[in-house]
Design a protein around this motif. Structure first.
Motif, short mmCIF file in Angstrom:
data_model
loop_
_atom_site.label_atom_id
_atom_site.label_comp_id
_atom_site.label_asym_id
_atom_site.label_seq_id
_atom_site.Cartn_x
_atom_site.Cartn_y
_atom_site.Cartn_z
N PHE A 54 72.32 8.67 14.06
CA PHE A 54 73.25 8.77 12.93
C PHE A 54 73.83 7.41 12.56
O PHE A 54 73.76 6.45 13.32
N ILE A 55 74.44 7.39 11.40
CA ILE A 55 75.33 6.32 10.96
C ILE A 55 76.57 6.99 10.38
O ILE A 55 76.45 7.97 9.63
N GLY A 56 77.75 6.50 10.74
CA GLY A 56 78.93 7.19 10.26
C GLY A 56 80.22 6.41 10.42
O GLY A 56 80.23 5.22 10.73
N SER A 281 77.78 20.87 12.27
CA SER A 281 76.60 20.26 11.66
C SER A 281 76.10 21.12 10.51
O SER A 281 76.00 22.34 10.63
N LEU A 282 75.80 20.47 9.38
CA LEU A 282 75.26 21.14 8.21
C LEU A 282 74.20 20.23 7.60
O LEU A 282 74.52 19.20 7.00
N LYS A 283 72.94 20.57 7.83
CA LYS A 283 71.81 19.77 7.36
C LYS A 283 71.93 18.33 7.86
O LYS A 283 71.94 18.08 9.04
N LYS A 284 72.07 17.37 6.96
CA LYS A 284 72.12 15.97 7.34
C LYS A 284 73.54 15.45 7.61
O LYS A 284 73.73 14.26 7.89
N LEU A 285 74.52 16.32 7.54
CA LEU A 285 75.91 15.91 7.72
C LEU A 285 76.49 16.54 8.98
O LEU A 285 76.16 17.68 9.33
N SER A 286 77.36 15.80 9.65
CA SER A 286 78.06 16.34 10.81
C SER A 286 79.48 15.78 10.85
O SER A 286 79.73 14.66 10.38
N ALA A 287 80.39 16.56 11.38
CA ALA A 287 81.78 16.15 11.50
C ALA A 287 82.33 16.69 12.81
O ALA A 287 81.83 17.68 13.35
N GLY A 288 83.35 16.02 13.34
CA GLY A 288 83.90 16.46 14.61
C GLY A 288 85.33 16.06 14.80
O GLY A 288 85.86 15.16 14.12
N VAL A 289 86.00 16.73 15.76
CA VAL A 289 87.38 16.44 16.13
C VAL A 289 87.47 16.46 17.65
O VAL A 289 86.80 17.25 18.31
N ASN A 290 88.29 15.58 18.20
CA ASN A 290 88.39 15.42 19.64
C ASN A 290 89.84 15.11 20.00
O ASN A 290 90.39 14.10 19.54
N LEU A 291 90.47 15.97 20.79
CA LEU A 291 91.86 15.78 21.21
C LEU A 291 91.90 15.55 22.72
O LEU A 291 91.27 16.28 23.48
N LEU A 310 93.58 11.17 19.47
CA LEU A 310 92.93 12.06 18.51
C LEU A 310 91.80 11.31 17.84
O LEU A 310 91.99 10.20 17.33
N GLY A 311 90.61 11.90 17.82
CA GLY A 311 89.47 11.29 17.17
C GLY A 311 88.86 12.20 16.12
O GLY A 311 88.75 13.40 16.31
N LEU A 312 88.48 11.62 14.97
CA LEU A 312 87.81 12.34 13.89
C LEU A 312 86.58 11.52 13.47
O LEU A 312 86.67 10.29 13.39
N HIS A 313 85.47 12.18 13.22
CA HIS A 313 84.30 11.43 12.75
C HIS A 313 83.54 12.21 11.70
O HIS A 313 83.59 13.45 11.63
N PHE A 314 82.82 11.45 10.87
CA PHE A 314 81.98 12.03 9.83
C PHE A 314 80.70 11.19 9.78
O PHE A 314 80.75 9.99 9.54
N ASN A 315 79.54 11.84 10.01
CA ASN A 315 78.28 11.11 10.15
C ASN A 315 77.20 11.63 9.22
O ASN A 315 77.22 12.81 8.82
N TYR A 316 76.27 10.73 8.94
CA TYR A 316 75.04 11.10 8.26
C TYR A 316 73.91 11.02 9.29
O TYR A 316 73.69 9.98 9.90
N VAL A 317 73.22 12.12 9.47
CA VAL A 317 72.16 12.21 10.48
C VAL A 317 70.88 11.60 9.94
O VAL A 317 70.43 11.94 8.86
N LEU A 318 70.31 10.68 10.72
CA LEU A 318 69.08 10.00 10.30
C LEU A 318 67.83 10.86 10.52
O LEU A 318 67.83 11.72 11.40
#
Length: 318
Positions: A54-56, A281-291, A310-318
């Motif tokens: 990924f890249i995000g 995860s939804l197709k080529k997109l993914s998002a997450g939360v981490n506490l 607290l961590g939040l991320h938004f990625n594009y899956v290669l």
């Protein structure tokens, strides 16, 4: 940190089984991506719960308080560490991958007299290579080719480059030496990660060690040892490809700092966090939360306290 999902594809043979996910939810490799000091390391890792390349973008918030002075009755300073990262995991070969993180920090702390201090800037960039020593064998088409248990082992290593600025003046007014955007030093990392999966459950164990060096200002942050365990499960839905909740523990142990070659008293310590989060995860997109919440801690002789991360991320899956 990483996960691998395998499915058995059904055909018209009556001995085949329905598709089934068998994940490897590995624990995040802990990275002191804030400044390289154990007491305020980012602790959010080099990758996601899923095994995607990924890249995000990732945002990390950390809340601390530290003593405004060396005495036990010194007033507390409220400290907020904010980090925005460009990060990615790029495959090189089937077993080799490269992970890179470029952080930008904007931190502030508030003193009891109402004054405040703000710092911001590019942080220390990290680049690591991971090699898979044990690769899970994919399931076959038939029932006797299905393996409910799978395991994986990978090792890695890399370097943190001092692209972030270290200022001695930022250490003044607080016992927390980590109020920086960089360590000013080259640091070297070795890591190992083992995971085992059963059906759609996964358990990951990890450990890594960061060797830190003295910077040009004659300050040396102590080495850091990190360990952890993570339990995850995959859920498939009609609207979202995967929902992956996870829970675990993450520990950090760091050595005493040095200043002009002499030990800095009260700069070693340890902290244990409980972790809770999810990835979508939804197709080529993914998002997450981490506490992350502290379970136990002894940081800087009790003069620094971690509140939460607290961590939040938004990625594009290669």
């Amino acid at each position: 940190m990483l996960a691998a999902a395998f499915s058995a594809q059904a055909n018209t043979n009556t001995n085949t089984i329905n598709p089934e996910i068998n994940p490897f939810y590995k624990y995040d490799y802990e990275d002191c991506d804030f400044c390289g000091c154990g007491s305020t390391g980012g602790g959010m890792g080099y990758g996601t719960v899923g095994n995607e390349n990924f890249i995000g973008l990732r945002y990390i918030y950390q809340r601390y308080q530290s003593r405004d002075g060396i005495f036990n009755n010194s007033p507390w300073v409220e400290e907020n560490f904010n980090t925005l990262q460009i990060w990615g995991k790029i495959p090189v070969t089937e077993k080799l991958s490269i992970t890179a993180i470029a952080p930008y920090h904007f931190h502030n702390r508030n003193f009891i007299d109402g004054s405040s201090q703000n710092i911001n800037g590019l942080g220390d960039m990290s680049i690591l290579a991971f090699y898979t020593l044990i690769t899970p064998v994919p399931d076959g088409l038939y029932e006797n080719q299905i393996t409910k248990y799978k395991h994986s082992l990978e090792i890695g290593g890399g370097v943190k480059v001092p692209t972030g600025e270290y200022k001695r003046s930022n250490n003044e007014g607080s016992v927390n030496p980590s109020f920086q955007v960089g360590t000013g030093s080259f640091d070297y990392i070795v890591a190992a990660n083992y995971s085992v999966g059963y059906e759609n459950w996964g358990l990951g164990l990890m450990t890594n060690y960061t060797f830190k060096t003295e910077n040009k200002k004659d300050y040396h942050f102590g080495d850091q040892f990190t360990y952890g365990i993570n339990l995850s499960k995959v859920y498939n839905t009609l609207k979202i490809n995967k929902i992956i909740p996870f829970v675990g523990l993450a520990g950090e142990v760091y050595s005493e700092n040095e200043n002009y070659g002499l030990p800095v008293a009260g700069t070693e310590g340890n902290v244990l966090f409980g972790r809770l989060g999810a990835e979508f995860s939804l197709k080529k997109l993914s998002a997450g939360v981490n506490l992350m919440l502290p379970v136990s801690q002894d940081l800087n002789d009790g003069k620094v306290e971690a509140k939460y991360r607290l961590g939040l991320h938004f990625n594009y899956v290669l």
